[in-house]
Design a protein around this motif. Structure first.
Motif, PDB file in Angstrom:
ATOM      1  N   GLN A 290       0.811  -1.215   0.000  1.00  0.00           N
ATOM      2  CA  GLN A 290       0.000   0.000   0.000  1.00  0.00           C
ATOM      3  C   GLN A 290       0.848   1.270   0.000  1.00  0.00           C
ATOM      4  OE1 GLN A 290      -2.786  -0.145   3.270  1.00  0.00           O
ATOM      5  NE2 GLN A 290      -3.147  -2.331   2.977  1.00  0.00           N
ATOM      6  N   PHE A 291       2.125   1.155   0.386  1.00  0.00           N
ATOM      7  CA  PHE A 291       3.001   2.327   0.456  1.00  0.00           C
ATOM      8  C   PHE A 291       3.740   2.558  -0.863  1.00  0.00           C
ATOM      9  CE2 PHE A 291       3.583   0.576   4.999  1.00  0.00           C
ATOM     10  CZ  PHE A 291       2.336   1.036   5.362  1.00  0.00           C
ATOM     11  N   HIS A 292       3.447   1.755  -1.876  1.00  0.00           N
ATOM     12  CA  HIS A 292       4.168   1.846  -3.146  1.00  0.00           C
ATOM     13  C   HIS A 292       3.196   2.050  -4.295  1.00  0.00           C
ATOM     14  CE1 HIS A 292       8.043   0.656  -1.413  1.00  0.00           C
ATOM     15  NE2 HIS A 292       7.331  -0.160  -0.629  1.00  0.00           N
ATOM     16  N   SER A 293       3.726   2.514  -5.415  1.00  0.00           N
ATOM     17  CA  SER A 293       2.908   2.762  -6.596  1.00  0.00           C
ATOM     18  C   SER A 293       2.386   1.443  -7.167  1.00  0.00           C
ATOM     19  CB  SER A 293       3.719   3.510  -7.650  1.00  0.00           C
ATOM     20  OG  SER A 293       4.888   2.782  -7.977  1.00  0.00           O
ATOM     21  N   CYS A 294       1.336   1.517  -7.964  1.00  0.00           N
ATOM     22  CA  CYS A 294       0.665   0.311  -8.488  1.00  0.00           C
ATOM     23  C   CYS A 294       1.604  -0.664  -9.191  1.00  0.00           C
ATOM     24  CB  CYS A 294      -0.471   0.721  -9.430  1.00  0.00           C
ATOM     25  SG  CYS A 294      -1.848   1.543  -8.597  1.00  0.00           S
ATOM     26  N   PRO A 295       2.529  -0.202 -10.047  1.00  0.00           N
ATOM     27  CA  PRO A 295       3.389  -1.173 -10.736  1.00  0.00           C
ATOM     28  C   PRO A 295       4.306  -1.965  -9.806  1.00  0.00           C
ATOM     29  CG  PRO A 295       3.409   0.938 -11.876  1.00  0.00           C
ATOM     30  CD  PRO A 295       2.726   1.159 -10.564  1.00  0.00           C
ATOM     31  N   ARG A 296       4.477  -1.528  -8.555  1.00  0.00           N
ATOM     32  CA  ARG A 296       5.382  -2.217  -7.638  1.00  0.00           C
ATOM     33  C   ARG A 296       4.622  -3.052  -6.604  1.00  0.00           C
ATOM     34  NH1 ARG A 296      10.102  -1.256 -10.263  1.00  0.00           N
ATOM     35  NH2 ARG A 296      11.261  -1.801  -8.375  1.00  0.00           N
ATOM     36  N   ARG A 297       3.337  -3.226  -6.795  1.00  0.00           N
ATOM     37  CA  ARG A 297       2.534  -3.995  -5.836  1.00  0.00           C
ATOM     38  C   ARG A 297       2.317  -5.415  -6.337  1.00  0.00           C
ATOM     39  NH1 ARG A 297      -2.264   0.517  -5.114  1.00  0.00           N
ATOM     40  NH2 ARG A 297      -0.957   2.202  -4.313  1.00  0.00           N
ATOM     41  N   GLY A 298       1.953  -6.313  -5.410  1.00  0.00           N
ATOM     42  CA  GLY A 298       1.608  -7.677  -5.772  1.00  0.00           C
ATOM     43  C   GLY A 298       2.736  -8.355  -6.536  1.00  0.00           C
ATOM     44  N   ASP A 299       2.365  -9.034  -7.625  1.00  0.00           N
ATOM     45  CA  ASP A 299       3.329  -9.745  -8.455  1.00  0.00           C
ATOM     46  C   ASP A 299       3.390  -9.099  -9.836  1.00  0.00           C
ATOM     47  OD1 ASP A 299       5.192 -11.886  -8.566  1.00  0.00           O
ATOM     48  OD2 ASP A 299       3.829 -13.036  -9.814  1.00  0.00           O
ATOM     49  N   ARG A 300       3.279  -7.757  -9.891  1.00  0.00           N
ATOM     50  CA  ARG A 300       3.138  -7.054 -11.158  1.00  0.00           C
ATOM     51  C   ARG A 300       4.462  -6.817 -11.876  1.00  0.00           C
ATOM     52  NH1 ARG A 300      -1.107  -4.585  -8.093  1.00  0.00           N
ATOM     53  NH2 ARG A 300      -3.068  -4.459  -9.283  1.00  0.00           N
ATOM     54  N   SER A 301       5.525  -6.583 -11.147  1.00  0.00           N
ATOM     55  CA  SER A 301       6.792  -6.190 -11.774  1.00  0.00           C
ATOM     56  C   SER A 301       7.741  -7.380 -11.854  1.00  0.00           C
ATOM     57  CB  SER A 301       7.451  -5.063 -10.979  1.00  0.00           C
ATOM     58  OG  SER A 301       8.731  -4.778 -11.487  1.00  0.00           O
ATOM     59  N   LYS A 302       8.376  -7.524 -13.012  1.00  0.00           N
ATOM     60  CA  LYS A 302       9.328  -8.629 -13.170  1.00  0.00           C
ATOM     61  C   LYS A 302      10.636  -8.367 -12.430  1.00  0.00           C
ATOM     62  CE  LYS A 302      11.098  -6.833 -17.590  1.00  0.00           C
ATOM     63  NZ  LYS A 302      11.277  -7.142 -19.025  1.00  0.00           N
ATOM     64  N   TYR A 303      10.817  -7.146 -11.927  1.00  0.00           N
ATOM     65  CA  TYR A 303      12.028  -6.817 -11.181  1.00  0.00           C
ATOM     66  C   TYR A 303      11.832  -6.862  -9.663  1.00  0.00           C
ATOM     67  CZ  TYR A 303      13.898  -5.306 -15.667  1.00  0.00           C
ATOM     68  OH  TYR A 303      14.332  -5.279 -16.969  1.00  0.00           O
ATOM     69  N   CYS A 304      10.588  -6.968  -9.208  1.00  0.00           N
ATOM     70  CA  CYS A 304      10.341  -7.122  -7.765  1.00  0.00           C
ATOM     71  C   CYS A 304       9.124  -8.036  -7.587  1.00  0.00           C
ATOM     72  CB  CYS A 304      10.178  -5.771  -7.063  1.00  0.00           C
ATOM     73  SG  CYS A 304       8.867  -4.716  -7.688  1.00  0.00           S
ATOM     74  N   ARG A 305       9.357  -9.334  -7.767  1.00  0.00           N
ATOM     75  CA  ARG A 305       8.281 -10.304  -7.692  1.00  0.00           C
ATOM     76  C   ARG A 305       7.827 -10.492  -6.244  1.00  0.00           C
ATOM     77  NH1 ARG A 305       8.182 -12.743 -12.851  1.00  0.00           N
ATOM     78  NH2 ARG A 305       6.109 -13.364 -12.159  1.00  0.00           N
ATOM     79  N   SER A 306       6.608 -11.004  -6.108  1.00  0.00           N
ATOM     80  CA  SER A 306       6.019 -11.225  -4.791  1.00  0.00           C
ATOM     81  C   SER A 306       6.646 -12.439  -4.110  1.00  0.00           C
ATOM     82  CB  SER A 306       4.510 -11.433  -4.929  1.00  0.00           C
ATOM     83  OG  SER A 306       3.965 -11.949  -3.738  1.00  0.00           O
ATOM     84  N   LEU A 307       7.046 -12.273  -2.856  1.00  0.00           N
ATOM     85  CA  LEU A 307       7.577 -13.402  -2.081  1.00  0.00           C
ATOM     86  C   LEU A 307       6.479 -14.403  -1.757  1.00  0.00           C
ATOM     87  CD1 LEU A 307       9.903 -11.462   0.394  1.00  0.00           C
ATOM     88  CD2 LEU A 307      10.598 -12.782  -1.594  1.00  0.00           C
ATOM     89  N   VAL A 308       5.291 -13.904  -1.452  1.00  0.00           N
ATOM     90  CA  VAL A 308       4.174 -14.792  -1.121  1.00  0.00           C
ATOM     91  C   VAL A 308       3.834 -15.666  -2.318  1.00  0.00           C
ATOM     92  CG1 VAL A 308       1.729 -14.884  -0.488  1.00  0.00           C
ATOM     93  CG2 VAL A 308       3.242 -13.249   0.641  1.00  0.00           C
ATOM     94  N   GLU A 309       3.802 -15.076  -3.518  1.00  0.00           N
ATOM     95  CA  GLU A 309       3.516 -15.836  -4.728  1.00  0.00           C
ATOM     96  C   GLU A 309       4.581 -16.903  -4.969  1.00  0.00           C
ATOM     97  OE1 GLU A 309       1.162 -15.796  -7.069  1.00  0.00           O
ATOM     98  OE2 GLU A 309      -0.086 -14.119  -6.433  1.00  0.00           O
ATOM     99  N   SER A 310       5.840 -16.578  -4.710  1.00  0.00           N
ATOM    100  CA  SER A 310       6.920 -17.541  -4.928  1.00  0.00           C
ATOM    101  C   SER A 310       6.843 -18.700  -3.951  1.00  0.00           C
ATOM    102  CB  SER A 310       8.279 -16.840  -4.813  1.00  0.00           C
ATOM    103  OG  SER A 310       8.480 -15.955  -5.894  1.00  0.00           O
ATOM    104  N   VAL A 311       6.514 -18.410  -2.695  1.00  0.00           N
ATOM    105  CA  VAL A 311       6.427 -19.476  -1.689  1.00  0.00           C
ATOM    106  C   VAL A 311       5.210 -20.357  -1.942  1.00  0.00           C
ATOM    107  CG1 VAL A 311       6.136 -19.953   0.779  1.00  0.00           C
ATOM    108  CG2 VAL A 311       7.675 -18.127   0.036  1.00  0.00           C
ATOM    109  N   LEU A 312       4.093 -19.748  -2.330  1.00  0.00           N
ATOM    110  CA  LEU A 312       2.836 -20.488  -2.510  1.00  0.00           C
ATOM    111  C   LEU A 312       2.540 -20.702  -3.988  1.00  0.00           C
ATOM    112  CD1 LEU A 312       0.645 -18.634   0.147  1.00  0.00           C
ATOM    113  CD2 LEU A 312       1.934 -20.744   0.436  1.00  0.00           C
ATOM    114  N   THR A 313       3.537 -21.082  -4.755  1.00  0.00           N
ATOM    115  CA  THR A 313       3.383 -21.218  -6.202  1.00  0.00           C
ATOM    116  C   THR A 313       2.250 -22.158  -6.572  1.00  0.00           C
ATOM    117  OG1 THR A 313       5.716 -20.793  -6.525  1.00  0.00           O
ATOM    118  CG2 THR A 313       4.554 -21.854  -8.328  1.00  0.00           C
TER     119      THR A 313
END
Length: 485
Positions: A290-313
């Motif tokens: 919530q403290f970051h712009s939309c492109p940097r949230r969730g699993d949207r950016s290929k340069y800052c992927r979501s840790l939760v998504e990676s753990v719970l693939t």
């Protein structure tokens, strides 16, 4: 009554605009003049200011009243309040008047100015800035003892005569000498990109190139990255602000392909401390988004992927608490366990070397390191690119306080809910709470559908490939278990 509060805030905004015209004072300058010293004063100030200087619709005399200098001095003397912005029709309204109140240390003029500029240019709901006590002792201790580093990615638009100039030439012969002259204390040097990444001394500020920075509007540009030396304490933050200011003066800018990376030293942290930190970051990942712009949230950016998504693939339910439990079951008391945890948190999603680091927190740098190793650190990669000095040091401060707080905390309990309120209560830093509470209101809630579609196409394929690899690995494992000996 929330509607009544909104009307009063709008009346305050109108009053401040007229007051700024009458006294020939900008809104941002007035932020340092009218201050509320406690939340309890807010309602009283709303009523008082509404009564003293009502909006045009409620005035008996159509002639605009001129605010006398004596009244201005009286407000300054009494420490009366300051700031509300216009209410946007598509903004999320605050739940109550308390949600609008943002506390800022009275002595921190730079932070208050930065907040005011954000607020004046935002389309957020009405917000009030107040003041609170000075820095807490434990925050001073965290900052003074913290060791960190900062990477600022930016670009410079090429001029007509520079179309044939390379990034290396521009960085070496132009950018680096300029920054060295502007901030001589830093001792800037130019290093090739590959050499810069292999530097393990961290004693000098470096200017290097970055090929991942691309143009979004077709204009040719130079990709520039400024990498700090090893920084400590408040002095490091002050130096960073001077460097960011010099970059802005030179003409450095940012777009969606640039980022701000903050390295936090884990030199004296045990494997268990790092595991606990990872569990808490998984727990609060959605809140920090919530403290970051939309492109940097969730699993949207290929340069800052979501840790939760990676753990719970392979999971359909992306509950962060499930990710916390998975990481908590790993035995990190031996090096192989730590490597296993890092592979789960930062899996390789593409064939490109070191692509596993492209997550919101890069844990790759702690692999094959022992307690006491200088290179033992984590890298926060989520923040969008910026050359705003205040924004840079606030994110560095957040990373420092977050690491210190949650490396030494107990693992998150199953009955705890990951909310911003819980996060700020545990971190206990009113300055960070003030800054990011305002930033959360000021940021847009969504991005355009076309941008969202393009972004998701870039990141969906690697994530699907990761899921397929997990299922294929499990199938081979089951087949090997069924084969006769």
């Amino acid at each position: 009554d929330l509607d009544d509060v909104r009307r009063k805030l709008e009346a305050i905004r109108c009053s401040l605009v007229e007051l700024s015209r009458e006294t020939n004072t900008s809104i941002s300058e007035m932020a340092q003049t009218f201050i509320v010293f406690s939340k309890e004063d807010v309602r009283m100030c709303l009523d008082k200011l509404h009564h003293v200087h009502p909006p045009k619709s409620e005035r008996q005399n159509p002639v605009r009243p001129r605010l006398q200098q004596s009244m201005l001095e009286e407000r300054r003397k009494n420490g009366m309040f300051f700031l509300a912005d216009s209410t946007s029709s598509n903004a999320t309204p605050p739940e109550s008047i308390e949600d609008c109140v943002i506390e800022v240390p009275q002595s921190d003029d730079d932070l208050r100015n930065s907040l005011t500029c954000q607020l004046a240019s935002s389309k957020s709901s009405s917000i009030i800035i107040t003041t609170t006590r000075s820095e807490k002792p434990h925050i001073n201790e965290i900052i003074n003892n913290g060791v960190y580093g900062i990477e600022i990615e930016s670009f410079i638009v090429k001029k007509t005569h520079e179309l044939m100039v390379t990034d290396v030439t521009k960085s070496k012969e132009d950018v680096c000498p300029y920054l060295q002259k502007a901030v001589p204390k830093c001792g800037f040097v130019f290093l090739e990109c590959a050499i810069s990444k292999g530097d393990t001394v961290y004693d000098k500020w470096k200017v290097t190139t970055d090929s991942s920075i691309t143009s979004e509007d077709g204009r040719p540009l130079f990709g520039i990255e400024v990498v700090s030396a090893k920084l400590t304490g408040w002095e490091g933050m002050a130096t960073t602000k001077r460097v960011a200011s010099a970059m802005t003066d030179y003409g450095c800018a940012t777009n969606n392909t640039t980022a701000l990376h903050v390295h936090i030293s884990m030199q004296n942290r045990t494997n268990k401390d790092i595991q606990t930190f990872a569990m808490w970051y998984l727990f609060f990942e959605g809140t920090i988004d919530q403290f970051h712009s939309c492109p940097r949230r969730g699993d949207r950016s290929k340069y800052c992927r979501s840790l939760v998504e990676s753990v719970l693939t392979s999971k359909t339910d992306k509950d962060p608490r499930a990710a916390v439990r998975m990481i908590g079951m790993i035995d990190v008391s031996y090096p192989q366990g730590l490597d296993q945890m890092v592979k789960i948190l930062n899996p390789q999603l593409t064939a490109k070397q070191n692509s596993g680091r492209n997550h919101k927190v890069n844990f790759q740098l702690i692999r094959k390191t022992d307690v006491g190793t200088l290179a033992r650190r984590v890298e926060f990669r989520q923040h969008a690119g910026t050359c705003d000095g205040e924004e840079i040091i606030m994110w560095a401060r957040f990373c420092l306080v977050f690491c210190h707080t949650f490396c030494t905390a107990d693992p998150p309990q199953s009955d705890l809910t990951p909310t911003a309120k819980v996060l700020w209560e545990m971190m206990d830093d009113p300055v960070l709470e003030a800054y990011y509470s305002l930033k959360k209101y000021a940021l847009p809630k969504n991005q355009t559908p076309d941008a969202e579609r393009t972004m998701m196409e870039e990141v969906r394929a690697p994530r699907q490939a990761q899921t397929q690899n997990v299922f294929m690995g499990r199938r081979k494992q089951r087949q090997s278990e069924c084969e006769p000996i």
